[in-house]
Design a protein around this motif. Structure first.
Motif, PDB file in Angstrom:
ATOM      1  N   ASP A  91       4.443 -66.499  -7.723  1.00 40.13           N
ATOM      2  CA  ASP A  91       3.279 -65.642  -7.971  1.00 40.13           C
ATOM      3  C   ASP A  91       2.314 -66.231  -9.004  1.00 40.13           C
ATOM      4  O   ASP A  91       1.290 -65.614  -9.316  1.00 40.13           O
ATOM      5  N   VAL A  92       2.623 -67.421  -9.534  1.00 42.57           N
ATOM      6  CA  VAL A  92       1.690 -68.097 -10.444  1.00 42.57           C
ATOM      7  C   VAL A  92       0.598 -68.755  -9.608  1.00 42.57           C
ATOM      8  O   VAL A  92       0.881 -69.546  -8.702  1.00 42.57           O
ATOM      9  N   GLU A  93      -0.653 -68.427  -9.891  1.00 39.15           N
ATOM     10  CA  GLU A  93      -1.757 -68.977  -9.119  1.00 39.15           C
ATOM     11  C   GLU A  93      -2.222 -70.307  -9.701  1.00 39.15           C
ATOM     12  O   GLU A  93      -2.491 -70.416 -10.883  1.00 39.15           O
ATOM     13  N   TRP A  94      -2.280 -71.321  -8.859  1.00 45.48           N
ATOM     14  CA  TRP A  94      -2.853 -72.609  -9.233  1.00 45.48           C
ATOM     15  C   TRP A  94      -3.408 -73.247  -7.969  1.00 45.48           C
ATOM     16  O   TRP A  94      -3.121 -72.801  -6.864  1.00 45.48           O
ATOM     17  N   ARG A  95      -4.230 -74.266  -8.115  1.00 53.94           N
ATOM     18  CA  ARG A  95      -4.965 -74.823  -6.979  1.00 53.94           C
ATOM     19  C   ARG A  95      -4.254 -76.058  -6.422  1.00 53.94           C
ATOM     20  O   ARG A  95      -4.436 -77.163  -6.944  1.00 53.94           O
ATOM     21  N   PRO A  96      -3.475 -75.900  -5.364  1.00 50.12           N
ATOM     22  CA  PRO A  96      -2.763 -77.047  -4.795  1.00 50.12           C
ATOM     23  C   PRO A  96      -3.531 -77.736  -3.662  1.00 50.12           C
ATOM     24  O   PRO A  96      -3.083 -78.772  -3.171  1.00 50.12           O
ATOM     25  N   GLU A  97      -4.671 -77.158  -3.231  1.00 45.43           N
ATOM     26  CA  GLU A  97      -5.355 -77.687  -2.044  1.00 45.43           C
ATOM     27  C   GLU A  97      -5.750 -79.149  -2.206  1.00 45.43           C
ATOM     28  O   GLU A  97      -5.614 -79.958  -1.273  1.00 45.43           O
ATOM     29  N   ALA A  98      -6.281 -79.506  -3.376  1.00 45.43           N
ATOM     30  CA  ALA A  98      -6.706 -80.881  -3.592  1.00 45.43           C
ATOM     31  C   ALA A  98      -5.511 -81.837  -3.563  1.00 45.43           C
ATOM     32  O   ALA A  98      -5.607 -82.962  -3.065  1.00 45.43           O
ATOM     33  N   LEU A  99      -4.376 -81.389  -4.066  1.00 47.18           N
ATOM     34  CA  LEU A  99      -3.169 -82.213  -4.044  1.00 47.18           C
ATOM     35  C   LEU A  99      -2.681 -82.407  -2.612  1.00 47.18           C
ATOM     36  O   LEU A  99      -2.226 -83.489  -2.237  1.00 47.18           O
ATOM     37  N   GLU A 100      -2.798 -81.380  -1.808  1.00 48.34           N
ATOM     38  CA  GLU A 100      -2.431 -81.484  -0.398  1.00 48.34           C
ATOM     39  C   GLU A 100      -3.319 -82.510   0.306  1.00 48.34           C
ATOM     40  O   GLU A 100      -2.838 -83.334   1.097  1.00 48.34           O
ATOM     41  N   ALA A 101      -4.625 -82.456   0.023  1.00 49.86           N
ATOM     42  CA  ALA A 101      -5.565 -83.393   0.651  1.00 49.86           C
ATOM     43  C   ALA A 101      -5.255 -84.829   0.259  1.00 49.86           C
ATOM     44  O   ALA A 101      -5.277 -85.737   1.102  1.00 49.86           O
ATOM     45  N   ALA A 102      -4.966 -85.045  -1.016  1.00 52.06           N
ATOM     46  CA  ALA A 102      -4.634 -86.396  -1.476  1.00 52.06           C
ATOM     47  C   ALA A 102      -3.333 -86.886  -0.846  1.00 52.06           C
ATOM     48  O   ALA A 102      -3.195 -88.063  -0.496  1.00 52.06           O
ATOM     49  N   THR A 103      -2.393 -85.987  -0.686  1.00 50.52           N
ATOM     50  CA  THR A 103      -1.117 -86.345  -0.071  1.00 50.52           C
ATOM     51  C   THR A 103      -1.320 -86.834   1.358  1.00 50.52           C
ATOM     52  O   THR A 103      -0.766 -87.857   1.780  1.00 50.52           O
ATOM     53  N   ARG A 104      -2.135 -86.114   2.107  1.00 49.64           N
ATOM     54  CA  ARG A 104      -2.342 -86.444   3.525  1.00 49.64           C
ATOM     55  C   ARG A 104      -2.997 -87.807   3.721  1.00 49.64           C
ATOM     56  O   ARG A 104      -2.884 -88.408   4.787  1.00 49.64           O
ATOM     57  N   ARG A 105      -3.671 -88.326   2.691  1.00 49.88           N
ATOM     58  CA  ARG A 105      -4.378 -89.598   2.840  1.00 49.88           C
ATOM     59  C   ARG A 105      -3.675 -90.751   2.119  1.00 49.88           C
ATOM     60  O   ARG A 105      -4.188 -91.868   2.081  1.00 49.88           O
ATOM     61  N   SER A 106      -2.513 -90.474   1.560  1.00 48.14           N
ATOM     62  CA  SER A 106      -1.737 -91.538   0.923  1.00 48.14           C
ATOM     63  C   SER A 106      -0.932 -92.295   1.976  1.00 48.14           C
ATOM     64  O   SER A 106      -0.683 -91.789   3.074  1.00 48.14           O
ATOM     65  N   GLN A 107      -0.526 -93.522   1.643  1.00 48.33           N
ATOM     66  CA  GLN A 107       0.253 -94.316   2.587  1.00 48.33           C
ATOM     67  C   GLN A 107       1.751 -94.012   2.528  1.00 48.33           C
ATOM     68  O   GLN A 107       2.461 -94.157   3.511  1.00 48.33           O
ATOM     69  N   ARG A 108       2.205 -93.591   1.365  1.00 49.30           N
ATOM     70  CA  ARG A 108       3.624 -93.316   1.202  1.00 49.30           C
ATOM     71  C   ARG A 108       3.814 -92.382   0.007  1.00 49.30           C
ATOM     72  O   ARG A 108       2.988 -92.346  -0.893  1.00 49.30           O
ATOM     73  N   ILE A 109       4.926 -91.660   0.023  1.00 47.43           N
ATOM     74  CA  ILE A 109       5.223 -90.686  -1.035  1.00 47.43           C
ATOM     75  C   ILE A 109       6.609 -90.982  -1.599  1.00 47.43           C
ATOM     76  O   ILE A 109       7.569 -91.191  -0.846  1.00 47.43           O
ATOM     77  N   LEU A 110       6.696 -90.995  -2.920  1.00 49.04           N
ATOM     78  CA  LEU A 110       7.983 -91.161  -3.595  1.00 49.04           C
ATOM     79  C   LEU A 110       8.424 -89.824  -4.185  1.00 49.04           C
ATOM     80  O   LEU A 110       7.623 -89.123  -4.814  1.00 49.04           O
ATOM     81  N   PHE A 111       9.686 -89.512  -3.995  1.00 47.88           N
ATOM     82  CA  PHE A 111      10.244 -88.278  -4.532  1.00 47.88           C
ATOM     83  C   PHE A 111      11.450 -88.583  -5.426  1.00 47.88           C
ATOM     84  O   PHE A 111      11.997 -89.698  -5.388  1.00 47.88           O
ATOM     85  N   PRO A 112      11.872 -87.593  -6.218  1.00 48.63           N
ATOM     86  CA  PRO A 112      13.043 -87.809  -7.074  1.00 48.63           C
ATOM     87  C   PRO A 112      14.291 -88.156  -6.273  1.00 48.63           C
ATOM     88  O   PRO A 112      14.338 -88.036  -5.047  1.00 48.63           O
ATOM     89  N   GLN A 113      15.311 -88.525  -7.004  1.00 48.44           N
ATOM     90  CA  GLN A 113      16.551 -88.998  -6.402  1.00 48.44           C
ATOM     91  C   GLN A 113      17.220 -87.922  -5.554  1.00 48.44           C
ATOM     92  O   GLN A 113      17.064 -86.717  -5.790  1.00 48.44           O
ATOM     93  N   GLU A 114      17.984 -88.404  -4.575  1.00 49.86           N
ATOM     94  CA  GLU A 114      18.822 -87.532  -3.775  1.00 49.86           C
ATOM     95  C   GLU A 114      20.266 -87.694  -4.221  1.00 49.86           C
ATOM     96  O   GLU A 114      20.694 -88.787  -4.569  1.00 49.86           O
ATOM     97  N   GLY A 115      20.984 -86.581  -4.228  1.00 50.49           N
ATOM     98  CA  GLY A 115      22.410 -86.641  -4.512  1.00 50.49           C
ATOM     99  C   GLY A 115      23.182 -86.651  -3.208  1.00 50.49           C
ATOM    100  O   GLY A 115      22.924 -85.828  -2.323  1.00 50.49           O
ATOM    101  N   ARG A 116      24.090 -87.581  -3.051  1.00 50.19           N
ATOM    102  CA  ARG A 116      24.873 -87.683  -1.826  1.00 50.19           C
ATOM    103  C   ARG A 116      26.337 -87.401  -2.145  1.00 50.19           C
ATOM    104  O   ARG A 116      27.010 -88.206  -2.778  1.00 50.19           O
ATOM    105  N   ALA A 117      26.775 -86.245  -1.699  1.00 52.85           N
ATOM    106  CA  ALA A 117      28.146 -85.833  -1.976  1.00 52.85           C
ATOM    107  C   ALA A 117      28.945 -85.786  -0.684  1.00 52.85           C
ATOM    108  O   ALA A 117      28.498 -85.220   0.313  1.00 52.85           O
TER     109      ALA A 117
END
Length: 303
Positions: A42-68
């Protein structure tokens, strides 16, 4: 990729309500997004610009995955009682300084029973943050969530910066001495004393890109010192993987967007400090208390 397209992506990313940094090397551009956890839906913030930048990037890096593995999960379930409680015959008072124990008594005075006294310091720290400090662990909507969905919808390649084996995670949880989490509990206690108001200020500072203020908040400090970021075995691995992934990204052409916990980027000797020490020009908000942002855009160029 044409320079104008890269610039458009960077400008779009900066319009969002989140700390964003840009680092360049030749034809490589790295956009670092400083995310925080526990942002209620319910916290309002503007993610639209981040979404647009994401769609035009070549690749995305995310935090580590845990493999159990199944065996790892079964081990954790089997030992969960050991993880959740202190050794028989001991209480929190056996591991905390008297003044810290006294503060804890005050915060926990409204509890229906004294069972918290025998909870492990790690479990008790988590409870302090969620039940008293206003840290949201359920319905959240973070920058990482926004970017992940946008990348999936646009079929942008996504990869974690590394993995952590399940046996490493399990062992760090069930073999660490109780005192390992004493510092974590002290910071969680400070966050509990600040209350939900402190958690709200942390989110407000993040949205306003006041990075040093976010890092100084008791709740953010507690999250940075509790598992896994305070784990003496796991934490160095996580930080090393981020440092290596950033260097790899700066050798790939085009735009790489990396979403990392803000503390990984802005902590002392973190990713941003490491890049600055190597001489990179870093465009984005100040991340140290002694840095002052310059220019009408609120950005600073740091070495």
């Amino acid at each position: 990729m044409p320079v104008t397209t890269v610039d458009e992506i960077v400008v779009s990313a900066r319009r969002t309500e989140a700390p964003i940094w840009e680092v360049k090397r030749g034809d490589s551009t790295l956009i670092l997004v400083g995310a925080i956890s526990g942002v209620p839906r319910d916290v309002e913030w503007r993610p639209e610009a981040l979404e647009a930048a994401t769609r035009r990037s070549q690749r995305i890096l995310f935090p580590q995955e845990g493999r159990a593995s199944v065996a790892d999960v079964l081990r954790l379930i089997w030992r969960i009682r050991t993880v959740a409680t202190l050794p028989r015959g001991t209480t929190t008072a056996d591991y905390l300084a008297p003044e810290v124990q006294a503060r804890l008594e005050t915060v926990m005075a409204d509890q229906k029973n004294d069972s918290w006294r025998t909870n492990s310091l790690m479990i008790l720290s988590m409870d302090l943050m969620s039940d008293h400090a206003g840290y949201e662990r359920g319905r959240t909507r973070t920058a990482a969530d926004i970017i992940k969905k946008a990348a999936r919808d646009a079929r942008i390649p996504v990869r974690p910066v590394g993995t952590v084996r399940g046996d490493e995670i399990v062992d760090s949880l069930i073999t660490a001495p109780p005192a390992t989490y004493a510092t974590c509990l002290e910071r969680a206690l400070a966050a509990a004393e600040a209350g939900p108001e402190g958690a709200a200020i942390r989110i407000s500072d993040w949205r306003a890109r006041r990075v040093p203020e976010v890092m100084a908040q008791p709740l953010e400090q507690a999250l940075g010192l509790c598992w896994p970021w305070g784990d003496p075995e796991i934490a160095p691995l996580l930080r090393r993987q981020w440092a290596e992934a950033v260097q790899t990204a700066l050798g790939e052409p085009g735009v790489t967007m990396a979403v990392a916990q803000l503390r990984v980027l802005a902590e002392p000797d973190g990713v941003l400090d490491g890049l600055a020490a190597q001489g990179y020009e870093i465009e984005g908000p100040a991340w140290k208390a002694d840095r002052v942002a310059v220019g009408s855009s609120g950005l600073t160029s740091s070495r």
